[in-house]
Design a protein around this motif. Structure first.
Motif, PDB file in Angstrom:
ATOM      1  N   GLU A 237     -29.243 -13.975  -4.393  1.00 17.00           N
ATOM      2  CA  GLU A 237     -30.508 -14.537  -3.949  1.00 17.00           C
ATOM      3  C   GLU A 237     -30.635 -15.990  -4.372  1.00 17.00           C
ATOM      4  N   GLY A 238     -31.530 -16.702  -3.689  1.00 19.52           N
ATOM      5  CA  GLY A 238     -31.749 -18.108  -3.990  1.00 19.52           C
ATOM      6  C   GLY A 238     -31.034 -18.985  -2.986  1.00 19.52           C
ATOM      7  N   GLN A 242     -28.511 -18.656  -6.912  1.00 15.13           N
ATOM      8  CA  GLN A 242     -28.730 -18.739  -8.359  1.00 15.13           C
ATOM      9  C   GLN A 242     -28.746 -17.392  -9.055  1.00 15.13           C
ATOM     10  N   THR A 243     -29.036 -16.314  -8.320  1.00 12.45           N
ATOM     11  CA  THR A 243     -29.230 -15.016  -8.975  1.00 12.45           C
ATOM     12  C   THR A 243     -28.406 -13.927  -8.304  1.00 12.45           C
ATOM     13  N   ARG A 318     -25.613 -19.131 -11.011  1.00 14.82           N
ATOM     14  CA  ARG A 318     -25.372 -20.531 -10.659  1.00 14.82           C
ATOM     15  C   ARG A 318     -24.201 -21.128 -11.446  1.00 14.82           C
TER      16      ARG A 318
END
Length: 325
Positions: A237-238, A242-243, A318
């Motif tokens: 996600e992101g 990042q996640t 990330r």
């Protein structure tokens, strides 16, 4: 009389002055011990009394002793709340009993397989291969269990450190599938891995990450009845990935709303009678969440009683992608 004693005895401090010990502590054994010391014939005594109140009560430890060795005119009574100590003792004893049972199971399976493999009459290569596969599986299972106990001890001591490196997630999930497909097949549970076409390389402690995933997936299979389904879904996600999000969902017995905040506590096991029939140490989820948080992530749960649960592991990705690039 100090304020702490008044609070433990559930009496206002100003109401305690001038009263006899019998009016403050109803237990006759404590009263007799105090009176014996005042008469000069008593000795130091310790009592444990159960206190009842609207918050579920507790346990008080009461010490009675002379004020001074040569003073027969007065007694010193100290009151100590040992409720949490007793709760911890009960949890520790339960853990030891459960852990002993959990360790005995793989050891028994290993012994039986070794005895069968060493049988002079057994020469079928396929049967021997099956025995050795079981031995390998149970050895890894035993290793994970001991590792979990050691990791929890390190967390308690504040000495647990992550050994971070590149982790290739496709290999991690291949290993999980290899470990749990036989167990799922034995229970007639459909085990599904819903993975994206390309998994990122993350920076994490591979062994500790596996401990977390083994606990989540192992619990899902453990608490899902025959004919159910367990799904491991992975997504990133992101806007820039990042996640890393890993959902472990099941169609198992579920967890009641009031117990969902408690299941991550050490030694806690749900009060559902169906849970009591399944072995477990009560450490797995506590350890899994601690490891997730050490990585900068977390674990959350959504559950509905009798319908199933979804445990979600979030990890930062990330830095891993930057390193992989």
């Amino acid at each position: 009389v100090n304020g702490a004693a008044a609070a433990l005895l559930q009496v206002r401090r100003d109401q305690m002055l001038g009263k006899s010990i019998g009016e403050l502590i109803a237990d006759p054994a404590v009263r007799d011990a105090v009176q014996g010391i005042i008469r000069g014939s008593g000795q130091r005594r310790t009592f444990e009394l159960r206190r009842e109140d609207d918050q579920g009560g507790g346990i008080l430890r009461i010490h009675v002793r002379p004020l001074r060795r040569d003073d027969c005119g007065g007694a010193l009574v100290t009151v100590e709340d040992i409720t949490q100590q007793r709760v911890a003792d009960a949890a520790r004893n339960s853990f030891v009993a459960q852990a002993t049972h959990e360790l005995r199971t793989p050891l028994t399976n290993m012994r039986l397989c070794l005895e069968a493999a060493l049988d002079d009459k057994q020469t079928d290569p396929a049967v021997l291969r099956e025995h050795f596969n079981i031995l390998s599986h149970e050895t890894r299972r035993l290793e994970r269990m001991v590792g979990e106990m050691l990791s929890m001890a390190e967390i308690e001591a504040g000495s647990l450190q992550l050994k971070s490196d590149d982790v290739r997630l496709e290999k991690v999930f291949d290993e999980l599938a290899s470990d749990y497909r036989p167990q799922a097949a034995e229970k007639r549970i459909e085990l599904v891995f819903d993975l994206p076409p390309k998994l990122p390389v993350i920076v994490a402690d591979r062994d500790k990450l596996l401990v977390t995933l083994h606990n989540l997936l192992g619990n899902a299979l453990k608490y899902t009845p025959a004919g159910g389904k367990v799904t491991v879904a992975v997504r990133v996600e992101g806007a820039s990935g990042q996640t890393l999000v890993i959902d472990v969902s099941d169609t198992g017995i579920g967890i009641s709303p009031d117990e969902q905040p408690k299941i991550f506590a050490k030694f806690y096991r749900a009060k559902d009678p169906r849970v009591g029939k399944i072995t477990g140490t009560g450490l797995g989820l506590a350890l899994a969440r601690e490891i997730a948080r050490l990585h900068g992530g977390d674990i959350t749960v959504q559950s509905e009683l009798d319908k199933g649960s979804t445990f979600t592991l979030n990890l930062p990705a990330r830095a891993a992608q930057a390193k992989a690039a």
